[in-house]
Every structure is written in structure tokens, then in C-alpha cells.
Design an enzyme around this catalytic site. Structure first.
Site, PDB file in Angstrom:
ATOM      1  N   LYS A   1       0.850  -1.206   0.000  1.00 45.91           N
ATOM      2  CA  LYS A   1       0.000   0.000   0.000  1.00 45.91           C
ATOM      3  C   LYS A   1       0.879   1.247   0.000  1.00 45.91           C
ATOM      4  O   LYS A   1       2.083   1.163   0.301  1.00 45.91           O
ATOM      5  CB  LYS A   1      -0.919  -0.032   1.227  1.00 45.91           C
ATOM      6  CG  LYS A   1      -0.178  -0.052   2.554  1.00 45.91           C
ATOM      7  CD  LYS A   1      -1.107  -0.409   3.710  1.00 45.91           C
ATOM      8  CE  LYS A   1      -0.349  -0.460   5.022  1.00 45.91           C
ATOM      9  NZ  LYS A   1      -1.163  -0.998   6.119  1.00 45.91           N
TER      10      LYS A   1
ATOM     11  N   TYR B   1      14.298  31.740   4.651  1.00 46.56           N
ATOM     12  CA  TYR B   1      13.176  32.545   5.153  1.00 46.56           C
ATOM     13  C   TYR B   1      13.319  32.831   6.642  1.00 46.56           C
ATOM     14  O   TYR B   1      13.659  31.947   7.427  1.00 46.56           O
ATOM     15  CB  TYR B   1      11.863  31.790   4.930  1.00 46.56           C
ATOM     16  CG  TYR B   1      11.484  31.641   3.479  1.00 46.56           C
ATOM     17  CD1 TYR B   1      11.183  32.759   2.698  1.00 46.56           C
ATOM     18  CD2 TYR B   1      11.406  30.384   2.893  1.00 46.56           C
ATOM     19  CE1 TYR B   1      10.822  32.616   1.368  1.00 46.56           C
ATOM     20  CE2 TYR B   1      11.041  30.236   1.562  1.00 46.56           C
ATOM     21  CZ  TYR B   1      10.745  31.355   0.806  1.00 46.56           C
ATOM     22  OH  TYR B   1      10.398  31.210  -0.505  1.00 46.56           O
TER      23      TYR B   1
ATOM     24  N   CYS C   1      12.952  25.002   2.803  1.00 44.35           N
ATOM     25  CA  CYS C   1      11.959  25.627   1.920  1.00 44.35           C
ATOM     26  C   CYS C   1      11.167  24.537   1.194  1.00 44.35           C
ATOM     27  O   CYS C   1      11.398  23.349   1.392  1.00 44.35           O
ATOM     28  CB  CYS C   1      12.648  26.520   0.896  1.00 44.35           C
ATOM     29  SG  CYS C   1      13.813  27.698   1.600  1.00 44.35           S
ATOM     30  N   MET C   2      10.263  24.945   0.317  1.00 43.36           N
ATOM     31  CA  MET C   2       9.455  23.965  -0.405  1.00 43.36           C
ATOM     32  C   MET C   2      10.323  23.092  -1.316  1.00 43.36           C
ATOM     33  O   MET C   2      10.119  21.884  -1.404  1.00 43.36           O
ATOM     34  CB  MET C   2       8.381  24.674  -1.235  1.00 43.36           C
ATOM     35  CG  MET C   2       7.351  23.718  -1.823  1.00 43.36           C
ATOM     36  SD  MET C   2       6.166  24.509  -2.925  1.00 43.36           S
ATOM     37  CE  MET C   2       5.302  25.590  -1.798  1.00 43.36           C
ATOM     38  N   ASP C   3      11.292  23.718  -1.998  1.00 47.74           N
ATOM     39  CA  ASP C   3      12.065  22.997  -3.016  1.00 47.74           C
ATOM     40  C   ASP C   3      13.567  22.991  -2.774  1.00 47.74           C
ATOM     41  O   ASP C   3      14.314  22.442  -3.586  1.00 47.74           O
ATOM     42  CB  ASP C   3      11.818  23.636  -4.391  1.00 47.74           C
ATOM     43  CG  ASP C   3      10.366  23.944  -4.614  1.00 47.74           C
ATOM     44  OD1 ASP C   3       9.551  23.007  -4.519  1.00 47.74           O
ATOM     45  OD2 ASP C   3      10.025  25.123  -4.844  1.00 47.74           O
TER      46      ASP C   3
ATOM     47  N   HIS D   1      -6.231  -7.460  13.318  1.00 48.32           N
ATOM     48  CA  HIS D   1      -5.022  -6.634  13.249  1.00 48.32           C
ATOM     49  C   HIS D   1      -4.598  -6.278  14.668  1.00 48.32           C
ATOM     50  O   HIS D   1      -5.449  -5.977  15.512  1.00 48.32           O
ATOM     51  CB  HIS D   1      -5.303  -5.373  12.430  1.00 48.32           C
ATOM     52  CG  HIS D   1      -4.077  -4.607  12.030  1.00 48.32           C
ATOM     53  ND1 HIS D   1      -2.992  -5.205  11.412  1.00 48.32           N
ATOM     54  CD2 HIS D   1      -3.762  -3.295  12.146  1.00 48.32           C
ATOM     55  CE1 HIS D   1      -2.064  -4.275  11.171  1.00 48.32           C
ATOM     56  NE2 HIS D   1      -2.508  -3.115  11.615  1.00 48.32           N
TER      57      HIS D   1
ATOM     58  N   ARG E   1       1.030 -10.872   7.059  1.00 45.15           N
ATOM     59  CA  ARG E   1       0.900  -9.656   6.236  1.00 45.15           C
ATOM     60  C   ARG E   1       2.078  -8.744   6.564  1.00 45.15           C
ATOM     61  O   ARG E   1       2.093  -8.066   7.585  1.00 45.15           O
ATOM     62  CB  ARG E   1      -0.414  -8.929   6.566  1.00 45.15           C
ATOM     63  CG  ARG E   1      -1.655  -9.808   6.482  1.00 45.15           C
ATOM     64  CD  ARG E   1      -2.922  -8.969   6.689  1.00 45.15           C
ATOM     65  NE  ARG E   1      -2.906  -8.231   7.939  1.00 45.15           N
ATOM     66  CZ  ARG E   1      -3.478  -8.636   9.072  1.00 45.15           C
ATOM     67  NH1 ARG E   1      -4.124  -9.798   9.115  1.00 45.15           N
ATOM     68  NH2 ARG E   1      -3.416  -7.897  10.159  1.00 45.15           N
TER      69      ARG E   1
ATOM     70  N   ARG F   1     -10.616  -0.193  15.507  1.00 37.81           N
ATOM     71  CA  ARG F   1     -10.636   0.502  14.222  1.00 37.81           C
ATOM     72  C   ARG F   1     -11.694  -0.182  13.368  1.00 37.81           C
ATOM     73  O   ARG F   1     -12.874  -0.077  13.664  1.00 37.81           O
ATOM     74  CB  ARG F   1      -9.218   0.454  13.617  1.00 37.81           C
ATOM     75  CG  ARG F   1      -8.988   1.398  12.480  1.00 37.81           C
ATOM     76  CD  ARG F   1      -7.522   1.413  12.013  1.00 37.81           C
ATOM     77  NE  ARG F   1      -7.064   0.150  11.454  1.00 37.81           N
ATOM     78  CZ  ARG F   1      -5.848  -0.042  10.932  1.00 37.81           C
ATOM     79  NH1 ARG F   1      -4.973   0.945  10.893  1.00 37.81           N
ATOM     80  NH2 ARG F   1      -5.502  -1.217  10.439  1.00 37.81           N
TER      81      ARG F   1
HETATM   82  C1  LIG Z   1      -0.301  -1.954   6.726  1.00 37.77           C
HETATM   83  C2  LIG Z   1      -0.850  -3.225   7.264  1.00 37.77           C
HETATM   84  C3  LIG Z   1      -0.001  -4.309   7.526  1.00 37.77           C
HETATM   85  C4  LIG Z   1       1.503  -4.241   7.411  1.00 37.77           C
HETATM   86  O1  LIG Z   1       2.045  -3.731   8.612  1.00 37.77           O
HETATM   87  P1  LIG Z   1       3.635  -3.677   8.869  1.00 37.77           P
HETATM   88  O2  LIG Z   1       3.756  -3.208  10.267  1.00 37.77           O
HETATM   89  O3  LIG Z   1       4.174  -2.678   7.894  1.00 37.77           O
HETATM   90  O4  LIG Z   1       4.164  -5.038   8.638  1.00 37.77           O
HETATM   91  C5  LIG Z   1      -0.597  -5.493   7.932  1.00 37.77           C
HETATM   92  N1  LIG Z   1      -1.934  -5.585   8.087  1.00 37.77           N
HETATM   93  C6  LIG Z   1      -2.773  -4.557   7.874  1.00 37.77           C
HETATM   94  C7  LIG Z   1      -4.244  -4.729   8.083  1.00 37.77           C
HETATM   95  C8  LIG Z   1      -2.266  -3.333   7.470  1.00 37.77           C
HETATM   96  O5  LIG Z   1      -3.100  -2.315   7.264  1.00 37.77           O
END
Ligand SMILES: *Cc1c(COP(=O)(O)O)cnc(C)c1O
Length: 369
Positions: free
Chosen positions: A36, A263, A308-310, A163, A219, A134
Site C-alpha cells: 500500500k 526565510y 523551503c518547499m524545493d 489486526h 501480512r 478501528r
Molecule cells: C499496513 C498493514 C499491515 C503491514 O504492517 P507492517 O507493520 O508494515 O508489517 C498489515 N496488516 C494490515 C491490516 C495493514 O493495514
């Protein structure tokens, strides 16, 4: 070699592949590579391919658009959207053979209705909120939702997951409590004698430190990139960070004593000083927080004045040629500035540092096998 860009990221795909291989060996469990947020800033499709070479069996994203980008890039592994999709997005997700997270009974019904209307079957993973507070159905409601989903022929229950909120801390008790709560749902389902869906609970840190959390799938995000899950839960030996952030020195001049820099003139030279300019700023993801440090000629030099920005400015020990390589994150000679060090400076975590590197910074890939 002449550099094409004034600032860029170098992503070592062999590090990602090796990290994934190491994770597969350590966990002995099928692995979902979580890509992601543009692969935590590293580039989603490139990371996904490297992870697949390293043995990843699944890909995880947060949004439908991220899943479609992977499909468009030719990735054929199963994909789960870990975040929420809108009901309007169900059709595109199912058509792309992407599995959906169901975070509530209301969305289970809404996805089911839409899939029925389309004459499609949506693959879903039901999320249980075992303590994160969540997304997800609470453990005491989960079996009823499973039953409702199983009765709905427009939905196919492919996974059941949760999670963990605190697996990166020293104290294992909160994680064990969450796993127990999730297991109570699984036990209830087992007693019914139907085949169980894929069970999953572990993020990177849990996959490494809580073997009982591995179940049918881990995951993994942060560890695959070679970044530490937290200060309390560092990676074991052998993982390599994949990302280096570089720039070319864009300007270098001597300023007289008492000259303001950037700045607000928050910094004023204390004598004759060599001030260099680096062509990146907060719009690239380099924050205005102070103090900042970069590597030039294998040494740490301070950023002076406001970012700065850039652009941002550094105080150099001696004049240097334009184009001299600057490292913002990564190694130069014997010195290293890690994403974790930058995170401490910016009062955040390494996840936010790398996902905050903006799209205008080109990503260059090395180590493709
Ligand atoms: C982002 C995410 C992960 C990965 O987490 P890490 O700490 O980067 O390994 C696993 N499960 C869910 C639901 C997530 O949103």
C-alpha cells in the site's frame, strides 16, 4: 556517471527480494507483501515483483486504485484490499479478481447487494476487531456475521482476520489478549465443522516475534523494506534497507559573517561560512523540523535555516564542486542516516518518513534479478 536528476531515490530490489526470502524462511508461513501507499514510498509494482521473486504468495493494498495499478502492471498474485472500498467500487474490484475486506455487517450487506445486482460473487475477508478499535466486527458478534455472509451466495468468505495494535512493544500481554479474542471466534467456527477460511493476524513485528500469530498468512510491510518495526522491536540481523535518498549539491558559496540564510533568517552566519544549497524541500517529503542533518563526502553536515518547499541549505566545512552527491537517507562511506534516525528527528515513525516521500522524487531501481 552524470546524474539525470537533482534528487532521486535509489531502491535496491535485491534487498526487498532477500528480505522477503528471509521472512518466508523465518516464519514458514505464506506471506502477503503489503505494498500500500506506493509500496511504502518504494514503488508498488516494482516492490510487488521483487517480493513475488522472493516467495510472496499474496499482495496487500489499502485502496482499490492501488490494486488496479498492480493488475495493470501485470501482477497476477491474489490481492486483498486491507482498507475499505466504496460500494460503487465493488464491480471493478471483483472484475479485477481482488478480494475485499469486510469491516462491518452493514458493508457485508451492501457489498452483497451490489454483487447480487451485478450477478457477481465477491471474495471477502471478514475483519474481526480483537482490540484495535478501528475496523472490524467485535468478537462476540463475529459468528453471526460469518453465518450471514455464508448464507449470501454473492459473497465468498475467503479469509477471517484481525489486526494487532501493540505487537511492537516489549509487553506481550496486549497482543496475547487480542490473539485469544480472535481465537475464540475461530474456535466457534471450528466447532461448526465447515472448512475454515484463511486465518491471518500478523503484521511484520508479530510475524517475527509472535509465532502463534502466524496462522495461515502473515501480512508483511515494514520488515520487507528492511525497516525496523519499532525501537522496542528491531529487525533481527541480516535484513537490509532498500531505500536511499540522494541529491546533487546545487549551489555552494561563501557568505560573509552575519548573513541570514533562508526565510526568516533563523540562521545567521557566525563568520565567513560555506553555505550549500540542496535541491529538495518539504514538498519532496523533507520536513521543516529542526535539526536536520545530511551526508556529504562521507561526513554529517547540518542543515541550516528553514527548509523551503524545493530547497534547503547546509553549512559545509569546505567548498565543494556542484553535483557533489548528498545523501539524505542511507549510507555514504562509513556513515549512515537511517529512516529511523530521521523519524526520531521528525518526531514520528519510519513508516511516515518513507510514505511521505513525494511522487515528484524519481525512483531509480537497482538489483533487479
Ligand atoms: C499496513 C498493514 C499491515 C503491514 O504492517 P507492517 O507493520 O508494515 O508489517 C498489515 N496488516 C494490515 C491490516 C495493514 O493495514
Amino acid at each position: 556517471m552524470e546524474n539525470r536528476f537533482v534528487t532521486w531515490l535509489e531502491i535496491d530490489l535485491s534487498a526487498i527480494e532477500d528480505n522477503v526470502r528471509r521472512l518466508c524462511a523465518l516464519t514458514g508461513t505464506p506471506l502477503m507483501a503489503v505494498v500500500k501507499a506506493n509500496g511504502y514510498g518504494h514503488g508498488a509494482s516494482q516492490v510487488a515483483r521483487a517480493a513475488a521473486s522472493g516467495g510472496a504468495a499474496w499482495l496487500g493494498v489499502a485502496r482499490l486504485a492501488e490494486a488496479l495499478e498492480l493488475r495493470a502492471a501485470g501482477l497476477r498474485l491474489p490481492i486483498l484490499i486491507l482498507g475499505v472500498v466504496s460500494v460503487a467500487e465493488v464491480e471493478a474490484a471483483v472484475a479485477a479478481e481482488v478480494a475485499l475486506t469486510v469491516p462491518s455487517v452493514e458493508l457485508a450487506r451492501a457489498y452483497g447487494q451490489r454483487a447480487t445486482a451485478l450477478g457477481m460473487q465477491a471474495r471477502i475477508h471478514l475483519k474481526v476487531d480483537s482490540g484495535m478499535g478501528r475496523l472490524g466486527v467485535l468478537p462476540n458478534e463475529a459468528l453471526a456475521v460469518v453465518h450471514e455472509v455464508q448464507r449470501n451466495t454473492a459473497l465468498r468468505l475467503e479469509g477471517l482476520f484481525t489486526h494487532l495494535a501493540r505487537a511492537d512493544e516489549h509487553d506481550p500481554a496486549p497482543t496475547r489478549a487480542q490473539l485469544t479474542a480472535f481465537q475464540s471466534v475461530v474456535d466457534g467456527l471450528s466447532e461448526e465443522g465447515r472448512p475454515l477460511p484463511i486465518l491471518h493476524a500478523a503484521n511484520s513485528v508479530a510475524a517475527l516475534n509472535f509465532p502463534e500469530s502466524r496462522m495461515g498468512l502473515v501480512r508483511v510491510g515494514i520488515a520487507m523494506y528492511g525497516l525496523h518495526p519499532s525501537a522496542e522491536a528491531p529487525l533481527p540481523e541480516g535484513f537490509r534497507p532498500a531505500l536511499t535518498w540522494k541529491a546533487q549539491l546545487a549551489s555552494c558559496k561563501e557568505l560573509p559573517k552575519g548573513h541570514g540564510v533562508s526565510y526568516g533568517h533563523e540562521y545567521v552566519t557566525r563568520g565567513r561560512e560555506i553555505i550549500g544549497a540542496i535541491p529538495l524541500g518539504y514538498a519532496d517529503g523533507f520536513r521543516r523540523a529542526r535539526p536536520n542533518t545530511v551526508l556529504i563526502k562521507g561526513a554529517r553536515v547540518p542543515v541550516v535555516g528553514r527548509v523551503c518547499m524545493d530547497q534547503c541549505m547546509v553549512r559545509l566545512p569546505a567548498p565543494l564542486p556542484l553535483g557533489t552527491e548528498v545523501v539524505l537517507i542511507g549510507r555514504q562511506g562509513s556513515q549512515v542516516i537511517s529512516a529511523e534516525e530521521v523519524a526520531v528527528r521528525w518526531d514520528t515513525n519510519n513508516y511516515e518518513v518513507v510514505t511521505g516521500l513525494s511522487a515528484r522524487v524519481p525512483r531509480l531501481y537497482t538489483g533487479e534479478r
